[in-house]
Write an enzyme that holds these catalytic residues in place. Structure first.
Site, PDB file in Angstrom:
ATOM      1  N   SER A 236       0.837  -1.195   0.000  1.00 29.33           N
ATOM      2  CA  SER A 236       0.000   0.000   0.000  1.00 29.33           C
ATOM      3  C   SER A 236       0.873   1.246   0.000  1.00 29.33           C
ATOM      4  O   SER A 236       2.099   1.161   0.028  1.00 29.33           O
ATOM      5  CB  SER A 236      -0.905   0.004   1.236  1.00 29.33           C
ATOM      6  OG  SER A 236      -0.113   0.243   2.375  1.00 29.33           O
ATOM      7  N   LYS A 237       0.201   2.382  -0.017  1.00 29.26           N
ATOM      8  CA  LYS A 237       0.868   3.684  -0.056  1.00 29.26           C
ATOM      9  C   LYS A 237       2.005   3.823   0.951  1.00 29.26           C
ATOM     10  O   LYS A 237       3.007   4.454   0.677  1.00 29.26           O
ATOM     11  CB  LYS A 237      -0.142   4.799   0.224  1.00 29.26           C
ATOM     12  CG  LYS A 237      -1.098   5.035  -0.899  1.00 29.26           C
ATOM     13  CD  LYS A 237      -0.642   6.210  -1.756  1.00 29.26           C
ATOM     14  CE  LYS A 237      -1.459   6.323  -3.035  1.00 29.26           C
ATOM     15  NZ  LYS A 237      -0.721   5.927  -4.210  1.00 29.26           N
TER      16      LYS A 237
END
Ligand code: GLU
Length: 486
Positions: free
Chosen positions: A245-246
């Site tokens: 994820s980010k």
């Protein structure tokens, strides 16, 4: 040309993520290896979440990566009549039916299933409605969904090209919805109708869709087509094996672009996320053509791949080193511009200068962003001296005098080129009775502000006499001033 046809079918609900890009790449490699065709299809039936700017970005990302497709893009949103038509046909053949149960009516069953921690299965209440009952429901204002009539016994076997046979109990698959009450198809139905109509022979996609495949196979059977081959490529996990994820840094192709990665590096890196070319095992650098040659779904692993940014940046530095210099310069221009070092379009002289700057620093840059950062002193006369360098090199005995002498000699030097500068530094250090290092280190700090960098004589030659001399004199004054002000 073989009959192989594969497709990449992204949903335009976000930027092209590394997982999606890797799926596109595997499709590309497979198709090119087999002499087939790649179809680009935009799965945009989720009208609320699909956005046209994501479509543009997606296409730009594919183009930047060099993943050309042969047909499309086709848009599912423009093919809605096909899904309705196929669903109508299934209804008329008694392979699907309209269901008028509202969400509220099914709520009890759902909460019951939830209580027992079971997956909810639609009980088939509308399977055998008569014409009259249907009409009655319609008159009540109910809008139906369309459900596929699915078998209750036996198993549906997915013969996955990567995972082998995976069986699903039909009892665990209910009569699922193929057309929603708003008239739009569900993902499973639209996807497989397109695959069949577009004569896709190989469906190569993310592992998360494996559980959708038995439903799609049931649709294929009902629609009366032959099954395509399915291959589900493994997930990409973060280094800590959590979902990528980010918070793990760049994850979309666009972000990799803006962080200064080269498309060839990203392609090379992504290819090895789940694919091992075998024999040798040690090789890691492949051109797209080599990958195409060697690609084989049998060598795609079942286990999740782990994303490793260190390896990606190692690959990127490799490609930065090996790239054609003009191509590298072209790729680097936006990054130099972004950092305010240049303004494009560049005239010939400025372009040639940039090219030489890049030739000088490329060995030391892991990304194009870093390349522009470490090149700043080629463009800016104002910079701070690294403090640890000041303490170490400017604080040495007679440092100011050495630097000033070097400046004076350089003013007279003919010709002013790398070889003569180097010869001058050797003879001058001898004259001064010091090691060449005692001249080189303060010079580097004076003209770049840094303690490390590319070959000093290359930098001095490239900066030119005037700027080199000025910076040396300025540094001498700084040292004499007591090393305080910068
Ligand atoms: N639109 C789907 C996705 O982006 C594609 C799934 C498929 O390849 O069938 O996940």
């Amino acid at each position: 040309m073989s009959g192989v046809r594969a497709r990449f079918a992204p949903s335009p609900t976000g930027e092209l993520h590394i997982g999606g890009a890797r799926t596109a790449l595997f499709n590309y490699l497979y198709v090119h290896n087999a002499g087939g065709k790649l179809i680009l299809r935009i799965d945009d039936t989720d009208l609320e979440r699909s956005r046209s700017d994501y479509i543009d970005k997606l296409i730009a990302s594919m183009q930047w990566l060099g993943l050309k497709w042969d047909e499309g893009p086709y848009y599912q949103s423009q093919r809605l009549d096909q899904y309705t038509r196929e669903a109508e046909r299934l209804i008329s053949e008694n392979k699907a039916y309209r269901c008028y149960c509202s969400t509220e009516m099914l709520a009890d069953g759902r909460s019951e299933a939830k209580k027992e921690s079971k997956a909810y299965l639609y009980p088939g209440s509308c399977r055998n409605l008569s014409e009259g009952q249907e009409e009655e429901f319609r008159n009540e204002g109910r809008t139906p969904v369309v459900r596929l009539l699915t078998p209750e016994q036996d198993v549906t076997v997915v013969r996955d090209q990567i995972r082998g046979e995976v069986s699903f109990e039909n009892a665990s698959i209910d009569d699922f919805i193929i057309i929603k009450s708003n008239g739009l198809p569900t993902y499973n139905f639209a996807s497989i109708v397109d695959d069949l109509q577009m004569e896709i022979t190989h469906v190569i996609r993310a592992e998360e869709h494996l559980s959708n495949t038995p439903r799609q196979q049931l649709c294929v059977n009902a629609l009366g087509y032959e099954l395509p081959y399915f291959a589900h490529v493994p997930m990409i996990l973060a280094p800590d094996r959590s979902k990528l994820s980010k918070r793990h840094g760049a994850t979309s192709v666009e972000e990799f672009y803006s962080e200064g990665y080269l498309p060839e590096a990203l392609i090379n890196y992504m290819a090895l996320l789940g694919w091992s070319p075998g024999a040798g095992g040690e090789e890691e650098i492949f051109s797209l053509a080599e990958m195409v040659n060697r690609f084989d779904l049998n060598k795609v692993t079942k286990t999740a791949a782990v994303y490793d940014v260190t390896k990606l940046s190692w690959m990127n530095s490799h490609y930065i080193r090996e790239y054609d210099l003009d191509k590298l310069t072209g790729a680097a221009i936006p990054f130099f511009e972004q950092q305010g070092l240049i303004e494009s379009p560049l005239n010939n002289n400025d372009y040639e200068y940039l090219k030489q700057v890049i030739a000088t620093v490329r060995e030391r840059a892991k990304t194009l962003v870093e390349m522009a950062e470490i090149s700043s002193y080629f463009y800016r006369d104002q910079f701070d001296y690294e403090q640890k360098g000041v303490n170490k090199h400017f604080a040495k005995e007679n440092a100011a005098e050495h630097v000033r002498r070097a400046a004076e000699e350089l003013e007279k030097l003919e010709p002013y080129d790398k070889e003569s500068i180097e010869a001058l530094y050797r003879s001058l250090s001898e004259d001064l009775g010091i090691s060449t290092g005692r001249l080189i280190h303060p010079t580097r700090l004076s003209i770049t502000g840094r303690t490390a960098g590319p070959g000093l004589f290359d930098i001095m030659a490239l900066l030119g006499r005037k700027r080199t001399v000025e910076r040396l004199k300025k540094a001498a004054a700084f040292i004499e001033g007591g090393l305080t002000e910068q």
